[in-house]
Design a protein around this motif. Sequence first.
Motif, PDB file in Angstrom:
ATOM      1  N   PHE A   1       8.776   8.981 -39.272  1.00 49.42           N
ATOM      2  CA  PHE A   1       8.909   9.468 -37.906  1.00 49.42           C
ATOM      3  C   PHE A   1       8.825   8.311 -36.922  1.00 49.42           C
ATOM      4  CE2 PHE A   1       6.897  10.948 -33.931  1.00 49.42           C
ATOM      5  CZ  PHE A   1       7.925  11.752 -33.469  1.00 49.42           C
ATOM      6  N   GLY A   2       7.896   7.409 -37.139  1.00 51.47           N
ATOM      7  CA  GLY A   2       7.766   6.246 -36.260  1.00 51.47           C
ATOM      8  C   GLY A   2       9.018   5.396 -36.257  1.00 51.47           C
ATOM      9  N   ARG A   3       9.617   5.232 -37.421  1.00 53.92           N
ATOM     10  CA  ARG A   3      10.876   4.470 -37.496  1.00 53.92           C
ATOM     11  C   ARG A   3      11.979   5.202 -36.751  1.00 53.92           C
ATOM     12  NH1 ARG A   3      11.645   3.573 -43.584  1.00 53.92           N
ATOM     13  NH2 ARG A   3      13.755   3.178 -42.877  1.00 53.92           N
TER      14      ARG A   3
ATOM     15  N   PHE B   1       6.941   3.858 -25.207  1.00 55.33           N
ATOM     16  CA  PHE B   1       5.493   3.736 -25.356  1.00 55.33           C
ATOM     17  C   PHE B   1       5.144   3.237 -26.757  1.00 55.33           C
ATOM     18  CE2 PHE B   1       1.472   5.404 -26.843  1.00 55.33           C
ATOM     19  CZ  PHE B   1       0.594   5.006 -25.848  1.00 55.33           C
ATOM     20  N   ALA B   2       5.786   3.825 -27.766  1.00 61.45           N
ATOM     21  CA  ALA B   2       5.510   3.452 -29.152  1.00 61.45           C
ATOM     22  C   ALA B   2       5.886   1.998 -29.420  1.00 61.45           C
ATOM     23  CB  ALA B   2       6.250   4.385 -30.108  1.00 61.45           C
ATOM     24  N   ARG B   3       6.969   1.538 -28.822  1.00 64.97           N
ATOM     25  CA  ARG B   3       7.388   0.139 -28.997  1.00 64.97           C
ATOM     26  C   ARG B   3       6.376  -0.831 -28.398  1.00 64.97           C
ATOM     27  NH1 ARG B   3      13.708  -1.011 -27.888  1.00 64.97           N
ATOM     28  NH2 ARG B   3      14.285  -0.946 -30.077  1.00 64.97           N
ATOM     29  N   GLU B   4       5.794  -0.438 -27.276  1.00 66.71           N
ATOM     30  CA  GLU B   4       4.870  -1.321 -26.569  1.00 66.71           C
ATOM     31  C   GLU B   4       3.438  -1.224 -27.091  1.00 66.71           C
ATOM     32  OE1 GLU B   4       5.407  -0.233 -22.492  1.00 66.71           O
ATOM     33  OE2 GLU B   4       7.505  -0.875 -22.499  1.00 66.71           O
ATOM     34  N   ASP B   5       3.125  -0.150 -27.789  1.00 68.85           N
ATOM     35  CA  ASP B   5       1.776   0.092 -28.292  1.00 68.85           C
ATOM     36  C   ASP B   5       1.576  -0.625 -29.622  1.00 68.85           C
ATOM     37  OD1 ASP B   5      -0.805   1.466 -28.496  1.00 68.85           O
ATOM     38  OD2 ASP B   5       0.171   2.611 -30.091  1.00 68.85           O
TER      39      ASP B   5
ATOM     40  N   SER C   1       0.922   1.876 -32.789  1.00 65.78           N
ATOM     41  CA  SER C   1       1.786   3.005 -33.161  1.00 65.78           C
ATOM     42  C   SER C   1       2.405   2.843 -34.551  1.00 65.78           C
ATOM     43  CB  SER C   1       2.879   3.232 -32.116  1.00 65.78           C
ATOM     44  OG  SER C   1       3.753   2.133 -32.070  1.00 65.78           O
ATOM     45  N   SER C   2       2.587   1.619 -34.991  1.00 67.73           N
ATOM     46  CA  SER C   2       3.174   1.422 -36.319  1.00 67.73           C
ATOM     47  C   SER C   2       2.199   1.822 -37.433  1.00 67.73           C
ATOM     48  CB  SER C   2       3.605  -0.033 -36.504  1.00 67.73           C
ATOM     49  OG  SER C   2       2.482  -0.882 -36.459  1.00 67.73           O
ATOM     50  N   GLU C   3       0.949   2.044 -37.090  1.00 68.15           N
ATOM     51  CA  GLU C   3      -0.066   2.427 -38.076  1.00 68.15           C
ATOM     52  C   GLU C   3      -0.293   3.937 -38.142  1.00 68.15           C
ATOM     53  OE1 GLU C   3      -1.372   0.167 -40.136  1.00 68.15           O
ATOM     54  OE2 GLU C   3      -0.101  -1.292 -39.106  1.00 68.15           O
ATOM     55  N   VAL C   4       0.332   4.691 -37.247  1.00 68.24           N
ATOM     56  CA  VAL C   4       0.112   6.133 -37.201  1.00 68.24           C
ATOM     57  C   VAL C   4       0.859   6.792 -38.358  1.00 68.24           C
ATOM     58  CG1 VAL C   4       0.407   8.234 -35.829  1.00 68.24           C
ATOM     59  CG2 VAL C   4      -0.127   6.072 -34.697  1.00 68.24           C
ATOM     60  N   ASP C   5       0.129   7.585 -39.157  1.00 69.53           N
ATOM     61  CA  ASP C   5       0.754   8.306 -40.262  1.00 69.53           C
ATOM     62  C   ASP C   5       1.725   9.352 -39.737  1.00 69.53           C
ATOM     63  OD1 ASP C   5      -0.448   7.028 -42.393  1.00 69.53           O
ATOM     64  OD2 ASP C   5      -2.134   8.416 -42.475  1.00 69.53           O
ATOM     65  N   ASP C   6       2.717   9.675 -40.558  1.00 67.59           N
ATOM     66  CA  ASP C   6       3.638  10.748 -40.197  1.00 67.59           C
ATOM     67  C   ASP C   6       2.860  12.045 -40.042  1.00 67.59           C
ATOM     68  OD1 ASP C   6       5.963   9.366 -39.971  1.00 67.59           O
ATOM     69  OD2 ASP C   6       6.915  10.183 -41.747  1.00 67.59           O
ATOM     70  N   GLY C   7       3.236  12.778 -39.066  1.00 71.93           N
ATOM     71  CA  GLY C   7       2.598  14.062 -38.800  1.00 71.93           C
ATOM     72  C   GLY C   7       2.384  14.205 -37.310  1.00 71.93           C
ATOM     73  N   LEU C   8       2.762  15.338 -36.797  1.00 71.86           N
ATOM     74  CA  LEU C   8       2.641  15.571 -35.363  1.00 71.86           C
ATOM     75  C   LEU C   8       1.204  15.430 -34.896  1.00 71.86           C
ATOM     76  CD1 LEU C   8       3.764  16.330 -32.627  1.00 71.86           C
ATOM     77  CD2 LEU C   8       3.627  18.741 -33.317  1.00 71.86           C
ATOM     78  N   GLN C   9       0.249  15.983 -35.634  1.00 67.07           N
ATOM     79  CA  GLN C   9      -1.147  15.914 -35.199  1.00 67.07           C
ATOM     80  C   GLN C   9      -1.660  14.476 -35.166  1.00 67.07           C
ATOM     81  OE1 GLN C   9      -1.152  19.043 -33.635  1.00 67.07           O
ATOM     82  NE2 GLN C   9      -3.217  18.274 -33.709  1.00 67.07           N
ATOM     83  N   HIS C  10      -1.194  13.647 -36.080  1.00 70.40           N
ATOM     84  CA  HIS C  10      -1.585  12.232 -36.053  1.00 70.40           C
ATOM     85  C   HIS C  10      -1.087  11.573 -34.776  1.00 70.40           C
ATOM     86  CE1 HIS C  10      -3.140  12.021 -40.150  1.00 70.40           C
ATOM     87  NE2 HIS C  10      -2.113  12.765 -40.506  1.00 70.40           N
TER      88      HIS C  10
ATOM     89  N   ILE D   1      -0.256  13.111 -31.881  1.00 70.64           N
ATOM     90  CA  ILE D   1      -0.952  13.676 -30.716  1.00 70.64           C
ATOM     91  C   ILE D   1      -2.328  13.032 -30.582  1.00 70.64           C
ATOM     92  CG2 ILE D   1      -1.951  15.774 -29.731  1.00 70.64           C
ATOM     93  CD1 ILE D   1       1.100  15.689 -29.534  1.00 70.64           C
ATOM     94  N   CYS D   2      -3.039  12.929 -31.676  1.00 75.77           N
ATOM     95  CA  CYS D   2      -4.372  12.308 -31.665  1.00 75.77           C
ATOM     96  C   CYS D   2      -4.280  10.859 -31.198  1.00 75.77           C
ATOM     97  CB  CYS D   2      -4.996  12.408 -33.049  1.00 75.77           C
ATOM     98  SG  CYS D   2      -6.680  11.769 -33.133  1.00 75.77           S
ATOM     99  N   HIS D   3      -3.309  10.127 -31.704  1.00 80.18           N
ATOM    100  CA  HIS D   3      -3.135   8.732 -31.294  1.00 80.18           C
ATOM    101  C   HIS D   3      -2.863   8.635 -29.790  1.00 80.18           C
ATOM    102  CE1 HIS D   3      -2.060   4.543 -31.275  1.00 80.18           C
ATOM    103  NE2 HIS D   3      -0.895   4.855 -30.737  1.00 80.18           N
ATOM    104  N   LEU D   4      -2.002   9.503 -29.292  1.00 84.70           N
ATOM    105  CA  LEU D   4      -1.689   9.484 -27.862  1.00 84.70           C
ATOM    106  C   LEU D   4      -2.922   9.809 -27.029  1.00 84.70           C
ATOM    107  CD1 LEU D   4       1.796  11.190 -28.011  1.00 84.70           C
ATOM    108  CD2 LEU D   4       1.333   8.800 -27.418  1.00 84.70           C
ATOM    109  N   GLN D   5      -3.720  10.767 -27.493  1.00 85.24           N
ATOM    110  CA  GLN D   5      -4.948  11.109 -26.774  1.00 85.24           C
ATOM    111  C   GLN D   5      -5.927   9.938 -26.775  1.00 85.24           C
ATOM    112  OE1 GLN D   5      -6.055  14.660 -28.896  1.00 85.24           O
ATOM    113  NE2 GLN D   5      -4.916  15.989 -27.496  1.00 85.24           N
ATOM    114  N   LEU D   6      -6.103   9.314 -27.928  1.00 88.16           N
ATOM    115  CA  LEU D   6      -7.016   8.174 -28.016  1.00 88.16           C
ATOM    116  C   LEU D   6      -6.535   6.986 -27.197  1.00 88.16           C
ATOM    117  CD1 LEU D   6      -7.929   8.308 -31.807  1.00 88.16           C
ATOM    118  CD2 LEU D   6      -9.418   8.854 -29.872  1.00 88.16           C
ATOM    119  N   SER D   7      -5.221   6.883 -27.043  1.00 88.25           N
ATOM    120  CA  SER D   7      -4.626   5.799 -26.255  1.00 88.25           C
ATOM    121  C   SER D   7      -4.615   6.113 -24.768  1.00 88.25           C
ATOM    122  CB  SER D   7      -3.190   5.539 -26.719  1.00 88.25           C
ATOM    123  OG  SER D   7      -3.169   5.168 -28.064  1.00 88.25           O
ATOM    124  N   ARG D   8      -5.071   7.306 -24.432  1.00 89.10           N
ATOM    125  CA  ARG D   8      -5.060   7.787 -23.042  1.00 89.10           C
ATOM    126  C   ARG D   8      -3.651   7.782 -22.452  1.00 89.10           C
ATOM    127  NH1 ARG D   8     -10.297   5.157 -23.059  1.00 89.10           N
ATOM    128  NH2 ARG D   8     -11.877   6.725 -22.577  1.00 89.10           N
ATOM    129  N   ALA D   9      -2.693   8.144 -23.311  1.00 85.54           N
ATOM    130  CA  ALA D   9      -1.306   8.253 -22.851  1.00 85.54           C
ATOM    131  C   ALA D   9      -1.177   9.470 -21.934  1.00 85.54           C
ATOM    132  CB  ALA D   9      -0.377   8.404 -24.051  1.00 85.54           C
TER     133      ALA D   9
END
Length: 79
Positions: free
Chosen positions: A11-13, A31-35, A38-47, A49-57
């Motif tokens: 998904f990230g790719r 956002f993902a390109r600049e973060d 983001s390349s470490e986030v596992d596939d999955g919508l919840q992963h 969403i959690c990453h975006l929340q932790l990043s304060r996106a």
Amino acid sequence: MAYTTPRKRLFGRWLTLQAGRTDGVGALAQFAREDQWSSEVDDGLQHWICHLQLSRAPQHLQEAARLAWSEYSRRGGLD
């Protein structure tokens, strides 16, 4: 000891290929390109969403993640 393969982040790719878009998915891709993480986030919508929340996106990027995941899933993954 069991051998495990690293989880693919398809998904990230796919998302990075959407960076030229002018909609919310494109904003998420930028956002993902600049973060740096983001390349470490596992596939999955919840992963994501959690990453975006932790990043304060911004909230609109979380909504864009749902739209992007839906589009990605409908297309069957990477084209």
